[in-house]
Enzyme design. Structure first.
Site, PDB file in Angstrom:
ATOM      1  N   ARG A 133      56.426  23.165 -14.737  1.00 29.13           N
ATOM      2  CA  ARG A 133      55.819  22.860 -16.039  1.00 29.13           C
ATOM      3  C   ARG A 133      54.294  22.931 -15.955  1.00 29.13           C
ATOM      4  O   ARG A 133      53.586  22.163 -16.607  1.00 29.13           O
ATOM      5  CB  ARG A 133      56.270  21.478 -16.511  1.00 29.13           C
ATOM      6  CG  ARG A 133      57.777  21.330 -16.593  1.00 29.13           C
ATOM      7  CD  ARG A 133      58.223  19.921 -16.954  1.00 29.13           C
ATOM      8  NE  ARG A 133      59.686  19.821 -16.976  1.00 29.13           N
ATOM      9  CZ  ARG A 133      60.365  18.735 -17.326  1.00 29.13           C
ATOM     10  NH1 ARG A 133      59.707  17.629 -17.660  1.00 29.13           N
ATOM     11  NH2 ARG A 133      61.677  18.723 -17.328  1.00 29.13           N
TER      12      ARG A 133
ATOM     13  N   ASP B  44      69.522  19.110 -27.227  1.00 31.85           N
ATOM     14  CA  ASP B  44      69.463  18.609 -25.865  1.00 31.85           C
ATOM     15  C   ASP B  44      70.801  17.958 -25.499  1.00 31.85           C
ATOM     16  O   ASP B  44      71.437  17.309 -26.332  1.00 31.85           O
ATOM     17  CB  ASP B  44      68.320  17.594 -25.766  1.00 31.85           C
ATOM     18  CG  ASP B  44      68.070  17.113 -24.357  1.00 31.85           C
ATOM     19  OD1 ASP B  44      67.865  17.956 -23.477  1.00 31.85           O
ATOM     20  OD2 ASP B  44      68.074  15.883 -24.143  1.00 31.85           O
TER      21      ASP B  44
ATOM     22  N   HIS C  93      69.609  10.072 -27.234  1.00 31.66           N
ATOM     23  CA  HIS C  93      68.883   8.855 -26.864  1.00 31.66           C
ATOM     24  C   HIS C  93      67.495   8.912 -27.495  1.00 31.66           C
ATOM     25  O   HIS C  93      67.041   9.962 -27.945  1.00 31.66           O
ATOM     26  CB  HIS C  93      68.752   8.747 -25.339  1.00 31.66           C
ATOM     27  CG  HIS C  93      68.141   9.971 -24.710  1.00 31.66           C
ATOM     28  ND1 HIS C  93      68.901  11.043 -24.277  1.00 31.66           N
ATOM     29  CD2 HIS C  93      66.861  10.311 -24.451  1.00 31.66           C
ATOM     30  CE1 HIS C  93      68.115  11.977 -23.782  1.00 31.66           C
ATOM     31  NE2 HIS C  93      66.860  11.565 -23.873  1.00 31.66           N
TER      32      HIS C  93
ATOM     33  N   ARG D 299      67.565  23.563 -31.069  1.00 27.11           N
ATOM     34  CA  ARG D 299      68.223  23.532 -29.769  1.00 27.11           C
ATOM     35  C   ARG D 299      68.595  22.078 -29.518  1.00 27.11           C
ATOM     36  O   ARG D 299      67.744  21.184 -29.622  1.00 27.11           O
ATOM     37  CB  ARG D 299      67.290  24.070 -28.686  1.00 27.11           C
ATOM     38  CG  ARG D 299      67.853  23.994 -27.256  1.00 27.11           C
ATOM     39  CD  ARG D 299      67.382  22.741 -26.558  1.00 27.11           C
ATOM     40  NE  ARG D 299      67.671  22.725 -25.133  1.00 27.11           N
ATOM     41  CZ  ARG D 299      67.480  21.679 -24.340  1.00 27.11           C
ATOM     42  NH1 ARG D 299      66.978  20.539 -24.819  1.00 27.11           N
ATOM     43  NH2 ARG D 299      67.758  21.733 -23.071  1.00 27.11           N
TER      44      ARG D 299
ATOM     45  N   GLU E  23      72.571  22.888 -25.322  1.00 29.18           N
ATOM     46  CA  GLU E  23      72.387  22.858 -23.879  1.00 29.18           C
ATOM     47  C   GLU E  23      73.745  22.542 -23.248  1.00 29.18           C
ATOM     48  O   GLU E  23      74.182  21.395 -23.226  1.00 29.18           O
ATOM     49  CB  GLU E  23      71.358  21.811 -23.466  1.00 29.18           C
ATOM     50  CG  GLU E  23      71.143  21.771 -21.959  1.00 29.18           C
ATOM     51  CD  GLU E  23      70.360  20.556 -21.480  1.00 29.18           C
ATOM     52  OE1 GLU E  23      69.947  20.558 -20.305  1.00 29.18           O
ATOM     53  OE2 GLU E  23      70.174  19.607 -22.275  1.00 29.18           O
TER      54      GLU E  23
END
Length: 626
Positions: free
Chosen positions: A513, A338, A254, A336, A367
């Protein structure tokens, strides 16, 4: 007595996943005399039409030994069991606990056989250490603090908690920033090298209107708050000089609604798929012009889904002059992906081909939260690890098993998870899996081990309980030390989520985070992880291949295993229960201890690492944890 175990070399050789064309031999001991037997092989998706291979009999004093052997010529996922007929009845030998066979009157669970393409799966051996960074929260140079996006807010105190309450419109807009940037990361490369890091995994760095940047606005531009292309190239060059790769986060399922491609908010002029049906990006999205609705990721209107197999989108990302090629030319050393389980096979194939064309050694990590060897996604069995798609995955099943063990579960369950992965994953893929204890999508390990359960709690409650009381922190820390020993030396690569090594706490997003506490870190904990990294680096020949893993004991709170090759033996022993436990004799030099540990005994929540043999790395001797 009938006996077969998929993990016993006397019954099945070689163990684990097979390269296409590799010969495999099955052998079982039958405890009865009548009837004929077959090995039944089920190709995935053809459950009712198995291939039946007759079992060959050879008489022995201990009973009938039945064998079969052959080759799997094509990559794929296969399942198998054994069938016996005679005296008017059928008996099935099917998979029971821990890979051992059980006799049944009807077909039960099957054993899994993964077959991979050896030309398209990385070779076995890796042994590196990953370090995951959320760019806004790791380190700031202060150079780009004036480049906030419209509506952005800058924290004046690096140590503050991120915003977690809805704004005036009742939404969490993720527009609060701390100013971490690429030059800040570059300034900390010596720190990362001191931890033994070989790959830095960066959460998204491309232009986006949020602090997490998973709503990409422009794949071709570094977010202005992080720096520019020159900063990225300098970071990549300096990292490479220290033996560190940069792995970028590819968010390709997306984009953001506020992007040059979709442009719902109009920040990118009159174009974009939402505003212009003739836009070159219009075909990337599924938009119902009559209703104004469009397909979006998990219902979030700010994240319109992309048709990943649209030719224009594929070329834009995977073409010779595409996004992947651009950033790899500037120094990116891997990707990587997502939500890899939401990306179609054709798209994963194209990404893998482009990455390998740029750099055959660059890893593509997905992932995937479940067993990636047999994952079913959107009604289809996926082939992530069979060759040509993913070189490894984020190892969430192992993370959960390690946490369960540390929170009172038995070592037996953790070992079963490890052995299942050894049996199902191609060795080269397992060697590259990211073994994390925390990520940006999970609570911090210190809070998981020391704090009260946060599942289902409000954000206000999580904020109030962000800082652990001294006693709770000490309890979590006591468990983390031996658990980190497990993390660092099981098959796969340990992955540190920035700040875990410094004692950072926090429940879910955004409390997982927070910023790295420069100047306020738990220095003894950092030193412990530095020693772990030093040992792993010095012992890399022993830990690089998952084939060196040898389990020795797993009962209750005790886990004892070694990594053994002709170059030596590294032994790890941990106790994650409160009561002490004795140890069998452990040879070699003890390089590191946690808690009350010695060669004969482990106290509650303790562990040790020892090395013996000709490969014993004297340079790795770091003393004991204080």
């Amino acid at each position: 007595m009938t006996y077969f175990s998929s993990r016993d070399p006397a019954c099945r050789t070689p163990f684990g996943a097979l390269a296409a064309g590799e010969e495999v031999r099955f052998a079982l001991r039958a405890g009865w005399q009548e009837g004929a037997g077959w090995l039944l092989l089920f190709a995935d998706g053809a459950w009712e039409e198995p291939a039946a291979i007759p079992l060959q009999e050879s008489g022995t004093l201990a009973g009938r030994l039945l064998t079969a052997q052959g080759r799997f010529l094509r990559p794929g996922l296969y399942f198998y069991c054994f069938l016996f007929t005679g005296a008017g009845r059928e008996r099935w030998l099917c998979r029971g606990e821990c890979g051992e066979g059980v006799l049944l009157e009807q077909r039960g669970d099957l054993w899994q056989q993964t077959v991979y393409d050896p030309a398209a799966v990385p070779p076995e051996g890796c042994g590196g250490i990953y370090y995951q960074i959320f760019p806004d929260r790791f380190a700031s140079s202060g150079q780009y603090l004036g480049r906030l996006p419209e509506g952005g807010r800058l924290h004046r105190d690096w140590g503050e908690l991120p915003e977690y309450r809805p704004n005036a419109e009742g939404k969490i807009d993720n527009l609060d920033y701390f100013g971490g940037d690429l030059p800040g990361i570059r300034a900390k490369l010596d720190y990362l090298a001191g931890l033994g890091v070989t790959t830095v995994y960066l959460n998204p760095i491309f232009e986006a209107r949020s602090n997490h940047r998973y709503n990409t606005a422009d794949y071709e531009t570094i977010d202005p708050l992080l720096g520019d292309e020159a900063d990225f190239a300098s970071l990549a060059k300096d990292a490479a000089g220290r033996g560190i790769r940069l792995m970028l986060d590819g968010v390709f399922s997306h984009t953001g609604s506020d992007s040059r491609y979709f442009n719902r908010e109009g920040h990118y002029g009159p174009g974009g798929a939402w505003r212009d049906p003739q836009s070159p990006y219009a075909g990337w999205y599924r938009i119902d012009r009559a209703s104004g609705r469009y397909d979006c990721w998990w219902g979030f209107e700010t994240l319109p889904n992309v048709n990943e197999e649209h030719p224009g989108y594929l070329k834009y990302l995977c073409g010779e002059q595409g996004v992947l090629a651009k950033w790899m030319a500037l120094g990116a050393g891997g990707w990587r992906l997502d939500v890899a389980d939401e990306l179609p096979d054709g798209f994963l194939d194209a990404v893998w081909r482009r990455v390998k064309a740029q750099d055959p050694a660059a890893p593509v990590i997905g992932e995937v939260w479940e067993d990636a060897s047999n994952k079913v996604s959107y009604g289809a069995r996926r082939r992530y690890l069979q060759g040509g798609q993913l070189d490894g995955v984020m190892n969430y099943p192992l993370r959960q098993a390690m946490i369960d063990f540390a929170r009172g579960g038995g070592a037996e369950a953790l070992l079963e998870t490890v052995l299942t992965q050894l049996e199902h994953y191609p060795p080269g893929a397992l060697d590259r899996c990211m073994n994390s204890l925390s990520t940006h999508d999970s609570p911090r390990i210190m809070t998981v081990l020391g704090g009260p359960e946060g599942e289902g709690r409000s954000r206000d409650w999580q904020a109030e309980h962000y800082f652990l009381p001294a006693e709770a922190y000490a309890a979590g820390r006591a468990k983390l030390l031996p658990l980190a020993m497990v993390q660092y030396f099981l098959p796969g690569c340990p992955c540190l989520y920035y700040g875990d090594e410094a004692g950072v706490c926090g429940y879910g997003d955004p409390f997982n985070r927070t910023t790295y506490p420069w100047g306020r870190e738990d220095k003894a904990l950092v030193e412990f992880f530095r020693r772990l990294g030093k040992i792993r680096t010095a012992c890399r020949p022993l830990v690089a291949s998952c084939r060196s893993f040898v389990p020795l004991a797993a009962r209750g709170g005790l886990l004892l295993f070694c990594r053994r090759t002709g170059q030596g033996c590294l032994t790890v022993a941990v106790n994650l229960r409160g009561e002490p436990c004795p140890l069998p004799p452990i040879a070699g030099e003890v390089l590191l201890t946690a808690g009350e540990a010695c060669r004969q005994r482990l106290g509650g929540f303790s562990g040790l690492v020892a090395v013996s043999g000709p490969g014993c790395p004297k340079s790795a001797h770091p003393g004991q944890e204080g």
